[in-house]
Design a protein around this motif. Structure first.
Motif, PDB file in Angstrom:
ATOM      1  N   ASP A 295     -57.393 -30.547 -74.518  1.00  0.00           N
ATOM      2  CA  ASP A 295     -56.490 -32.039 -74.801  1.00  0.00           C
ATOM      3  C   ASP A 295     -55.418 -31.911 -73.994  1.00  0.00           C
ATOM      4  OD1 ASP A 295     -56.121 -34.626 -75.364  1.00  0.00           O
ATOM      5  OD2 ASP A 295     -55.336 -33.996 -77.324  1.00  0.00           O
ATOM      6  N   THR A 296     -55.557 -31.890 -72.634  1.00  0.00           N
ATOM      7  CA  THR A 296     -54.128 -31.950 -71.745  1.00  0.00           C
ATOM      8  C   THR A 296     -53.455 -33.119 -71.643  1.00  0.00           C
ATOM      9  OG1 THR A 296     -55.639 -30.373 -70.078  1.00  0.00           O
ATOM     10  CG2 THR A 296     -53.552 -31.543 -69.424  1.00  0.00           C
ATOM     11  N   PRO A 297     -52.386 -33.174 -72.023  1.00  0.00           N
ATOM     12  CA  PRO A 297     -51.312 -34.072 -71.933  1.00  0.00           C
ATOM     13  C   PRO A 297     -51.253 -35.071 -70.892  1.00  0.00           C
ATOM     14  CG  PRO A 297     -50.399 -32.185 -73.057  1.00  0.00           C
ATOM     15  CD  PRO A 297     -51.361 -31.671 -72.311  1.00  0.00           C
ATOM     16  N   VAL A 298     -51.435 -36.155 -70.918  1.00  0.00           N
ATOM     17  CA  VAL A 298     -51.188 -37.190 -69.822  1.00  0.00           C
ATOM     18  C   VAL A 298     -50.030 -38.127 -69.757  1.00  0.00           C
ATOM     19  CG1 VAL A 298     -52.774 -39.132 -68.508  1.00  0.00           C
ATOM     20  CG2 VAL A 298     -53.794 -36.925 -69.578  1.00  0.00           C
ATOM     21  N   ILE A 299     -49.145 -38.245 -68.778  1.00  0.00           N
ATOM     22  CA  ILE A 299     -48.076 -39.096 -68.855  1.00  0.00           C
ATOM     23  C   ILE A 299     -48.306 -40.234 -67.805  1.00  0.00           C
ATOM     24  CG2 ILE A 299     -45.758 -39.374 -68.328  1.00  0.00           C
ATOM     25  CD1 ILE A 299     -45.753 -36.083 -69.091  1.00  0.00           C
ATOM     26  N   HIS A 300     -48.270 -41.242 -68.472  1.00  0.00           N
ATOM     27  CA  HIS A 300     -48.629 -42.487 -67.063  1.00  0.00           C
ATOM     28  C   HIS A 300     -47.459 -43.322 -67.062  1.00  0.00           C
ATOM     29  CE1 HIS A 300     -51.527 -45.895 -66.122  1.00  0.00           C
ATOM     30  NE2 HIS A 300     -50.956 -45.234 -64.957  1.00  0.00           N
ATOM     31  N   ILE A 301     -46.884 -43.445 -65.976  1.00  0.00           N
ATOM     32  CA  ILE A 301     -45.780 -44.272 -65.500  1.00  0.00           C
ATOM     33  C   ILE A 301     -46.148 -45.463 -64.674  1.00  0.00           C
ATOM     34  CG2 ILE A 301     -43.419 -44.051 -64.535  1.00  0.00           C
ATOM     35  CD1 ILE A 301     -43.385 -40.929 -65.062  1.00  0.00           C
ATOM     36  N   ALA A 302     -45.801 -46.489 -65.118  1.00  0.00           N
ATOM     37  CA  ALA A 302     -46.363 -47.560 -64.271  1.00  0.00           C
ATOM     38  C   ALA A 302     -45.188 -48.518 -63.753  1.00  0.00           C
ATOM     39  CB  ALA A 302     -47.452 -48.364 -65.006  1.00  0.00           C
ATOM     40  N   ASP A 303     -45.615 -49.737 -62.982  1.00  0.00           N
ATOM     41  CA  ASP A 303     -44.328 -50.507 -62.649  1.00  0.00           C
ATOM     42  C   ASP A 303     -44.275 -51.714 -63.563  1.00  0.00           C
ATOM     43  OD1 ASP A 303     -46.837 -52.039 -62.157  1.00  0.00           O
ATOM     44  OD2 ASP A 303     -46.244 -52.174 -59.941  1.00  0.00           O
ATOM     45  N   SER A 304     -45.145 -51.871 -64.668  1.00  0.00           N
ATOM     46  CA  SER A 304     -45.241 -53.019 -65.524  1.00  0.00           C
ATOM     47  C   SER A 304     -46.088 -52.539 -66.815  1.00  0.00           C
ATOM     48  CB  SER A 304     -45.672 -54.294 -65.022  1.00  0.00           C
ATOM     49  OG  SER A 304     -47.139 -54.113 -64.615  1.00  0.00           O
ATOM     50  N   THR A 305     -45.589 -52.979 -68.045  1.00  0.00           N
ATOM     51  CA  THR A 305     -46.499 -52.502 -69.077  1.00  0.00           C
ATOM     52  C   THR A 305     -47.856 -52.780 -69.025  1.00  0.00           C
ATOM     53  OG1 THR A 305     -45.666 -54.575 -70.268  1.00  0.00           O
ATOM     54  CG2 THR A 305     -44.174 -52.646 -70.409  1.00  0.00           C
ATOM     55  N   ASP A 306     -48.145 -53.888 -68.603  1.00  0.00           N
ATOM     56  CA  ASP A 306     -49.701 -54.264 -68.595  1.00  0.00           C
ATOM     57  C   ASP A 306     -50.385 -53.333 -67.787  1.00  0.00           C
ATOM     58  OD1 ASP A 306     -48.785 -54.966 -66.136  1.00  0.00           O
ATOM     59  OD2 ASP A 306     -49.843 -56.870 -66.074  1.00  0.00           O
ATOM     60  N   GLN A 307     -49.803 -52.373 -67.045  1.00  0.00           N
ATOM     61  CA  GLN A 307     -50.512 -51.673 -66.150  1.00  0.00           C
ATOM     62  C   GLN A 307     -50.871 -50.078 -67.013  1.00  0.00           C
ATOM     63  OE1 GLN A 307     -51.805 -51.842 -63.032  1.00  0.00           O
ATOM     64  NE2 GLN A 307     -51.697 -54.340 -63.998  1.00  0.00           N
ATOM     65  N   ILE A 308     -50.116 -49.869 -67.972  1.00  0.00           N
ATOM     66  CA  ILE A 308     -50.274 -48.757 -68.614  1.00  0.00           C
ATOM     67  C   ILE A 308     -51.676 -48.682 -69.350  1.00  0.00           C
ATOM     68  CG2 ILE A 308     -49.491 -47.318 -70.814  1.00  0.00           C
ATOM     69  CD1 ILE A 308     -47.414 -47.183 -68.609  1.00  0.00           C
ATOM     70  N   ALA A 309     -52.386 -47.377 -69.094  1.00  0.00           N
ATOM     71  CA  ALA A 309     -53.488 -47.196 -69.602  1.00  0.00           C
ATOM     72  C   ALA A 309     -53.942 -47.382 -71.000  1.00  0.00           C
ATOM     73  CB  ALA A 309     -54.291 -45.777 -68.961  1.00  0.00           C
ATOM     74  N   THR A 310     -54.960 -48.116 -71.626  1.00  0.00           N
ATOM     75  CA  THR A 310     -55.189 -48.068 -73.069  1.00  0.00           C
ATOM     76  C   THR A 310     -56.414 -47.442 -73.185  1.00  0.00           C
ATOM     77  OG1 THR A 310     -56.008 -50.311 -72.499  1.00  0.00           O
ATOM     78  CG2 THR A 310     -53.768 -50.405 -73.075  1.00  0.00           C
ATOM     79  N   HIS A 311     -57.341 -46.974 -72.371  1.00  0.00           N
ATOM     80  CA  HIS A 311     -58.594 -46.517 -72.678  1.00  0.00           C
ATOM     81  C   HIS A 311     -58.622 -45.146 -72.983  1.00  0.00           C
ATOM     82  CE1 HIS A 311     -58.145 -45.359 -68.196  1.00  0.00           C
ATOM     83  NE2 HIS A 311     -59.029 -44.320 -68.525  1.00  0.00           N
ATOM     84  N   ARG A 312     -57.444 -44.446 -73.116  1.00  0.00           N
ATOM     85  CA  ARG A 312     -57.194 -43.063 -73.414  1.00  0.00           C
ATOM     86  C   ARG A 312     -55.956 -42.822 -74.247  1.00  0.00           C
ATOM     87  NH1 ARG A 312     -56.737 -37.662 -71.146  1.00  0.00           N
ATOM     88  NH2 ARG A 312     -55.454 -37.720 -72.923  1.00  0.00           N
ATOM     89  N   THR A 313     -55.848 -41.853 -75.075  1.00  0.00           N
ATOM     90  CA  THR A 313     -54.485 -41.502 -75.607  1.00  0.00           C
ATOM     91  C   THR A 313     -53.451 -40.924 -74.522  1.00  0.00           C
ATOM     92  OG1 THR A 313     -55.489 -41.245 -77.787  1.00  0.00           O
ATOM     93  CG2 THR A 313     -53.485 -40.058 -77.503  1.00  0.00           C
ATOM     94  N   LEU A 314     -52.367 -41.387 -74.565  1.00  0.00           N
ATOM     95  CA  LEU A 314     -51.503 -40.605 -73.738  1.00  0.00           C
ATOM     96  C   LEU A 314     -50.467 -39.953 -74.618  1.00  0.00           C
ATOM     97  CD1 LEU A 314     -50.849 -44.142 -71.539  1.00  0.00           C
ATOM     98  CD2 LEU A 314     -52.325 -42.020 -71.076  1.00  0.00           C
ATOM     99  N   ALA A 315     -49.752 -38.820 -74.037  1.00  0.00           N
ATOM    100  CA  ALA A 315     -48.930 -38.263 -74.599  1.00  0.00           C
ATOM    101  C   ALA A 315     -47.408 -38.876 -74.374  1.00  0.00           C
ATOM    102  CB  ALA A 315     -48.953 -36.701 -73.769  1.00  0.00           C
ATOM    103  N   ALA A 316     -47.006 -39.829 -73.501  1.00  0.00           N
ATOM    104  CA  ALA A 316     -46.058 -40.467 -73.126  1.00  0.00           C
ATOM    105  C   ALA A 316     -46.246 -41.590 -72.064  1.00  0.00           C
ATOM    106  CB  ALA A 316     -44.974 -39.771 -72.874  1.00  0.00           C
ATOM    107  N   SER A 317     -45.602 -42.516 -71.927  1.00  0.00           N
ATOM    108  CA  SER A 317     -45.693 -43.439 -71.134  1.00  0.00           C
ATOM    109  C   SER A 317     -44.371 -44.134 -70.727  1.00  0.00           C
ATOM    110  CB  SER A 317     -46.808 -44.709 -71.162  1.00  0.00           C
ATOM    111  OG  SER A 317     -46.378 -45.331 -72.344  1.00  0.00           O
ATOM    112  N   ALA A 318     -44.018 -44.601 -69.757  1.00  0.00           N
ATOM    113  CA  ALA A 318     -42.970 -45.458 -69.398  1.00  0.00           C
ATOM    114  C   ALA A 318     -43.360 -46.527 -68.131  1.00  0.00           C
ATOM    115  CB  ALA A 318     -41.500 -44.711 -68.764  1.00  0.00           C
ATOM    116  N   ALA A 319     -42.599 -47.628 -68.567  1.00  0.00           N
ATOM    117  CA  ALA A 319     -42.856 -48.895 -67.454  1.00  0.00           C
ATOM    118  C   ALA A 319     -41.638 -49.573 -67.067  1.00  0.00           C
ATOM    119  CB  ALA A 319     -43.871 -49.922 -68.215  1.00  0.00           C
ATOM    120  N   GLY A 320     -41.584 -49.549 -65.606  1.00  0.00           N
ATOM    121  CA  GLY A 320     -40.536 -50.371 -65.370  1.00  0.00           C
ATOM    122  C   GLY A 320     -40.250 -49.985 -63.665  1.00  0.00           C
ATOM    123  N   ASP A 321     -39.162 -50.183 -63.256  1.00  0.00           N
ATOM    124  CA  ASP A 321     -38.583 -49.663 -62.188  1.00  0.00           C
ATOM    125  C   ASP A 321     -39.056 -48.247 -61.775  1.00  0.00           C
ATOM    126  OD1 ASP A 321     -37.225 -49.784 -59.284  1.00  0.00           O
ATOM    127  OD2 ASP A 321     -35.716 -48.623 -60.181  1.00  0.00           O
TER     128      ASP A 321
END
Length: 552
Positions: A295-321
């Motif tokens: 279960d390798t941790p996945v971190i998703h950083i996107a330019d807006s909140t609606d681009q953060i992945a929802t189809h898998r569990t994320l270890a952490a995420s951040a959205a913005g500039d």
């Protein structure tokens, strides 16, 4: 039909309000195919106070693909104008591609008259609903005074993260009518909330604890203007990284952290994956990383909140500039962690993969291996060259061999995979960059969808080198069908089709290349020509790309 009256002042119409809004948004070129429903926009662009260069194409799809290329390369919205009915419906596929690619584009569509609506006028249909699921905004201007404001709003929507296309339409009678205000200001991109500080701190903690991290830099890193921050982040922390889409070239191929050629090892052996500015889609295994069964941790950083992945569990995420997030992470992590040996090992694997390609890149024989084309092309490309891919099997080889030295120099159809985008992209690229060498790598299947727009390159004096990889097959389908069924059908094209003669008939220069040793000299002539130049290279149909994913 009563012809509408033409205003003596081209800037007095509602159509002029749309053009004025585009000019204030930074547009310099309008891409179109002539249609009476949008004549007032042409009049304003031709003789109005805010003149635009107009490039007319042979199919509306190419106009939108050209605008998409401008949006991708310049990071300001491209502008396409299409006439009503079939003109608008021909724009649906390229608008969808821009949606999937996050490219800022505004498409203005003509529409049947408001005055006769409901009586069955030519091409009368409610077009805006066609675009509601594939655009940032889709609107109809029912009155002259709405045209400028809705067009300005479309440009703002297209350029606000997460970027994408926007559509506006107006009836022909509305566009010919006087508008009360053609000076509507275009608001800048909408602001974004600051990323959650605790989330960014958690990402930094996960990275500090990692021993085998991998960073994936996607198209939105370039679109967000974060390419320097990404380069600094990877360099300062001595991280390994892979470029995806327009993220290719953020790390030049000589950078010690560029491990794109060790992609499989990096994605399947990492213990933390940090995906920045890219969706967790089929191109990166839907976000599944690390050794099988972990279960390798996945971190998703996107330019807006609606681009953060929802189809898998994320270890952490951040959205913005994205630039701000990467700079903050760099400061929080502080310096390289315990992954230097991992990064060095991946780089060694990447170098070894490159060395192992040498026999393919120099392949001889009676039939041309498609890799030999790249072996001849790569030494002839400068750092400023723009390379465009439009094809299946032939362009898969490009994805393997072409590693841009700078960001913003690679264009492909993106995750929507729309064949036929290449000629439009080449038109837009040349409009956006008058000086850089531009090479369009075109599969023979894709050539059948848009090659008539070589006429556009010729008429508008847009020099581009087109290399057709002609294997006389739908290579991307032929192999998989054989694998599934033990045979293939509907996957063969006529052998040796003379696309070079088509190019000559349209006014371009061209050559047929059927021997490996002739590729290099032909490329030299094409690159030095200063004219639209097509090389029809006959390649070995049996030399299929050894792919590991089909996107299914």
């Amino acid at each position: 039909m009563t012809l509408p009256s033409v205003a003596a002042d081209p800037d007095a119409t509602a159509g002029a309000a749309a053009v004025a809004a585009a000019a204030r948004a930074g547009v310099r070129t309008m891409f179109t195919l002539s249609g009476a429903h949008v004549f007032p926009l042409y009049d304003a662009a031709h003789r109005g106070a805010a003149p635009l260069r107009m490039i007319d194409v042979r199919h509306e799809a190419s106009a939108v693909f050209a605008a998409e290329a401008v949006g991708k390369l310049t990071r300001t919205p491209g502008f396409a104008v299409v006439t009503a009915g079939p003109g608008v419906t021909n724009a649906v596929s390229p608008v969808t591609q821009a949606h999937f690619s996050g490219a800022p584009v505004v498409v203005f569509g003509g529409r049947a008259p408001e005055l006769t609506w409901g009586r069955g006028a030519l091409q009368e249909m409610d077009q805006a609903p066609l675009f509601t699921t594939i655009t940032k905004s889709s609107a109809t201007a029912h009155t002259p005074d709405e045209v400028g404001a809705l067009t300005a709003a479309a440009f703002t929507a297209a350029s606000t993260a997460h970027r994408g296309p926007a559509f506006v339409e107006a009836g022909i009678d509305v566009l010919f009518a006087p508008a009360g205000d053609v000076g509507t200001a275009v608001p800048g991109p909408g602001g974004r909330p600051a990323p959650d500080e605790e989330s960014v701190a958690e990402i930094a903690r996960l990275l500090r604890e990692a021993r085998r991290p991998i960073v994936i830099l996607g198209s939105d890193v370039w679109a967000d203007g974060a390419e320097q921050a990404a380069l600094d982040f990877v360099t300062a922390l001595d991280l390994p990284a892979i470029g995806n889409g327009m993220g290719r070239g953020i790390l030049p191929p000589t950078h010690p952290g560029c491990v794109t050629r060790a992609r499989r090892a990096a994605l399947t052996q990492c213990d933390v994956a940090i995906v920045v500015g890219a969706p967790l889609d089929f191109r990166i295994g839907y976000g599944t990383f690390g050794p099988a069964g972990t279960d390798t941790p996945v971190i998703h950083i996107a330019d807006s909140t609606d681009q953060i992945a929802t189809h898998r569990t994320l270890a952490a995420s951040a959205a913005g500039d994205l630039g701000g997030i990467l700079r903050t992470l760099c400061d929080l992590v502080g310096g390289p962690g315990g992954w230097r040996e991992w990064r060095s090992g991946l780089r060694e694997q990447a170098d070894a993969a490159g060395a192992a390609d040498a026999p393919l890149l120099t392949a001889g024989g009676d039939l041309i291996h498609p890799a030999r084309i790249y072996g001849e092309l790569l030494p002839r490309l400068g750092d400023d060259a723009i390379v465009i891919g439009d094809g299946g099997d032939f362009v898969s080889w490009a994805g393997r061999f072409v590693q841009p030295a700078r960001p913003g120099r690679w264009l492909d159809p993106g995750p929507f995979g729309c064949l036929g985008a290449g000629l439009g992209a080449a038109i837009g690229a040349r409009a956006a960059d008058p000086d850089a060498p531009i090479v369009l790598l075109l599969g023979d299947g894709a050539a059948g969808m848009s090659l008539m727009d070589l006429d556009t390159l010729v008429r508008h004096d847009l020099p581009v080198v087109i290399v057709v990889g002609n294997n006389s097959a739908w290579g991307l389908e032929k192999g998989p069908m054989q694998l599934l069924y033990g045979y293939d059908i509907l996957a063969d094209l006529a052998p040796g089709t003379r696309y070079d003669k088509v190019a000559s008939a349209l006014g371009g220069a061209s050559e047929l290349v059927d021997r490996p040793g002739d590729i290099g000299p032909a490329l030299d002539r094409a690159l030095a020509s200063g004219t639209p130049y097509l090389l029809n290279v006959l390649t070995d149909p049996a030399a299929a790309y050894p792919r590991s994913t089909t996107g299914l």
